[in-house]
Design an enzyme around this catalytic site. Sequence first.
Site, mmCIF file in Angstrom:
data_model
loop_
_atom_site.group_PDB
_atom_site.id
_atom_site.type_symbol
_atom_site.label_atom_id
_atom_site.label_comp_id
_atom_site.label_asym_id
_atom_site.label_seq_id
_atom_site.Cartn_x
_atom_site.Cartn_y
_atom_site.Cartn_z
ATOM 1 N N LYS A 1 -0.897 -5.130 -8.530
ATOM 2 C CA LYS A 1 -1.304 -6.405 -8.255
ATOM 3 C C LYS A 1 -2.678 -6.734 -8.565
ATOM 4 O O LYS A 1 -2.854 -8.029 -8.959
ATOM 5 C CB LYS A 1 -0.902 -6.714 -6.934
ATOM 6 C CG LYS A 1 -1.919 -5.958 -5.843
ATOM 7 C CD LYS A 1 -1.577 -6.508 -4.508
ATOM 8 C CE LYS A 1 -2.414 -5.838 -3.241
ATOM 9 N NZ LYS A 1 -3.820 -6.150 -3.501
ATOM 10 N N THR A 2 -3.511 -5.913 -8.444
ATOM 11 C CA THR A 2 -4.893 -6.199 -8.904
ATOM 12 C C THR A 2 -4.929 -6.745 -10.589
ATOM 13 O O THR A 2 -5.605 -7.594 -10.966
ATOM 14 C CB THR A 2 -5.904 -5.130 -8.462
ATOM 15 O OG1 THR A 2 -6.021 -4.901 -7.260
ATOM 16 C CG2 THR A 2 -7.462 -5.578 -9.160
ATOM 17 N N ASP B 1 -5.067 -13.182 -2.697
ATOM 18 C CA ASP B 1 -4.494 -11.743 -2.675
ATOM 19 C C ASP B 1 -4.325 -11.498 -1.247
ATOM 20 O O ASP B 1 -4.779 -12.215 -0.257
ATOM 21 C CB ASP B 1 -5.720 -10.776 -3.090
ATOM 22 C CG ASP B 1 -4.902 -9.324 -3.171
ATOM 23 O OD1 ASP B 1 -3.753 -9.279 -3.361
ATOM 24 O OD2 ASP B 1 -5.875 -8.463 -3.372
ATOM 25 N N GLU B 2 -3.300 -10.531 -1.070
ATOM 26 C CA GLU B 2 -2.941 -10.127 0.443
ATOM 27 C C GLU B 2 -2.597 -11.213 1.472
ATOM 28 O O GLU B 2 -3.290 -11.168 2.386
ATOM 29 C CB GLU B 2 -4.153 -9.395 1.026
ATOM 30 C CG GLU B 2 -4.602 -8.013 0.066
ATOM 31 C CD GLU B 2 -3.651 -6.771 0.235
ATOM 32 O OE1 GLU B 2 -2.522 -6.958 0.632
ATOM 33 O OE2 GLU B 2 -3.824 -6.001 -0.428
ATOM 34 N N GLN C 1 3.523 -4.994 4.085
ATOM 35 C CA GLN C 1 2.218 -4.146 4.431
ATOM 36 C C GLN C 1 1.527 -5.247 5.281
ATOM 37 O O GLN C 1 0.120 -5.048 5.557
ATOM 38 C CB GLN C 1 1.322 -4.280 3.088
ATOM 39 C CG GLN C 1 2.169 -2.917 2.084
ATOM 40 C CD GLN C 1 1.241 -2.674 0.830
ATOM 41 O OE1 GLN C 1 0.101 -2.070 1.022
ATOM 42 N NE2 GLN C 1 1.650 -3.363 -0.153
ATOM 43 N N ARG D 1 0.724 5.537 0.901
ATOM 44 C CA ARG D 1 -0.769 6.015 0.271
ATOM 45 C C ARG D 1 -0.784 7.397 -0.467
ATOM 46 O O ARG D 1 -1.698 7.672 -1.034
ATOM 47 C CB ARG D 1 -1.627 6.292 1.691
ATOM 48 C CG ARG D 1 -1.869 5.070 2.765
ATOM 49 C CD ARG D 1 -2.232 3.810 1.902
ATOM 50 N NE ARG D 1 -1.122 3.185 1.623
ATOM 51 C CZ ARG D 1 -1.027 2.034 0.852
ATOM 52 N NH1 ARG D 1 -2.316 1.808 0.057
ATOM 53 N NH2 ARG D 1 -0.160 1.325 0.449
#
Length: 652
Positions: free
Chosen positions: A33-34, A217-218, A248, A552
């Site tokens: 996504k970044t 973002d997020e 998330q 993770r």
Amino acid sequence: MSQLLDALNDDQKKAVLHEEGPALVLAGAGSGKTRVLTTRVAHLIQEKGVHPQSIMLVTFTNKAAHEMNKRVMETTGSKLPLSGTFHSICAKILRRYGQRIGLDNNYVIYDSNEQVDLIKQIYKEINLDPKEMKPRSVLATISNAKNEMLSPEEYENFANGRYQETVARIYKLYQHNLRKNSAVDFDDLLNLTNKLFAQDKATLAYFQDMIQYVLVDEYQDTNKAQYQLTKYFTKPQNNLFVVGDFSQSIYAWRGADYKNMMKIKSDFPDLKEYRLEQNYRSTQSILDAATQVISKNSSHPILSLWTQNTETDKLTHLETDSGETEAMEVMKKIKGLVSHDYGDMAILYRTNAQSRLFEEACVRQGIPYKLVGGFKFYERKEIKDILSYLKVAINPNDSVSESRSLKVGKRRFSAFKLALEAVNKSEVTPVELLEKILEATDYKAKFKPNDPDDVDRLNNIDELLNVAAQFDNVGLFLENIALVQDNQMADAQAINAQNAITMMSLHSAKGLEFPVVFMVGMEEGLLPHSRSLLEKDQMEEERRLCYVGITRAKEKLFFSSAQKRYMYGNSSYSTLSRFMQDIDSTILRTESKIIHDYTGQNNNGGNKWFYNKDNFKKKPEPVKPKRRLVIDDDVLNSVLSGDMDVDSFLDF
């Protein structure tokens, strides 16, 4: 630009090339996504001809903001003036326009400890005993009210019962004292900006005219105040580009509401949705386990993650009989992973109290580790002391900082005030002012150069001067410290800087990745936490937390559980976490480390007796068939302490 687009998969490319209007990008863990966000910015600048100052890029941590700004600069050669966290962007706006709603231009931002100090001052004013109502609990309640954009008066109207009524009284005084001190807290940065836009139409029109594209973002981590800010910034063009993942969302306790990602669908009816489901981080077995756990949630969309990584190693469940055995078995696995450095590994747990056994096991085994969540740099006493002087120097109204400075010593404070009269604060740099403060107060004389602990404190002071030297303005220096101090996300670069195992809570692990992950304490009451067992919303949050932990891991994932452990001062039996039972046996193998023998020896060669109820099923002697065995606690304690040997215990 063509090279940037060629590096994307088809779904990423579709999102980047989205035309005008609102867009929601559902981006799974490790889906890049970044890259999508920064490539979208590059596309707007290079292909659409959008001026950088017309683009707002919002992230949730200073680290993420720095990384994205760096990528944008590398790809476009441009710097985005409005790029950062919601809080840092609001701080810039209020510094310039806050006076229009009565905010002092020289306001300071109180961090969490300063907020608690202010609450304690109020307790003294109203003769309230801190033991009766913990200041941090009251502050958390006030913060929750602010996240819901409730003023002290509005909260008072909702207050029900003595606790809430007392909080309402404290909330009023808290806000009054903040204003008197020319200070704001982090929640104020958001709410005051919302207030500014609501009351000053000229300022709102200025930003709405300047900002043509908003990227956030997020978005699953936004609260009500941040959602409202998004709507202000986005209108009237409605070029909103939101990236997030329902699965998330793990910060409900901080006011985050994943339902904001659903609300934008109703607030922006022409919203276009994109899905990023290809994962570039983990093996398919890890992704399958994550999907099997999270798919039990029914209140939000679930992404089906997949990868081109064809490795099919099974995940491992270490089943142990006690917390002590669990820690030692995890250490054995860590030592056995000779192809990995310690820095490649992380131990993740639900509560910070779980770290103790693993810390002790690391010490016994000589394994280096670092604990994420200990005292941060700006929370260390010597740093807080010096910064309190600095804050008083630029804001004499700051009663919290003045109170702390006086506690360091009244003579030092008098010397500090006297030296301050000869300083032109508008011309002095942060490092120069700090050096004058240290000289006037002789603060370093508190520490002995031959004492190792004091040497560490002196090194911390020197490091503070190093940070200060990077700023020309004292206000910006203090603002940066406050923003960094409030950032609860771990910094991956700092964590991986040393070859040591990382230990941290699951909440702290969000946004990070490790080749090898150990998720420990996989039991009912721990994960999911006991507080969530009766509430569907809280149970779904626990599932999301488990999902975050699983995703993770890049290469290897271990789970561990104990049949018996000490919790809250008592020893009790545990039930395997329901999340473990959701994972299919085709991708999970169980290694049982349960001790069944009667030799008094444990797996590690020690002489501690491990009591396990299954022992008496597999060793019928001397218990007669159909006879119920009742063990007196005093007798069992005698065995555990070594006062009674095992044979005597069985005869008894």
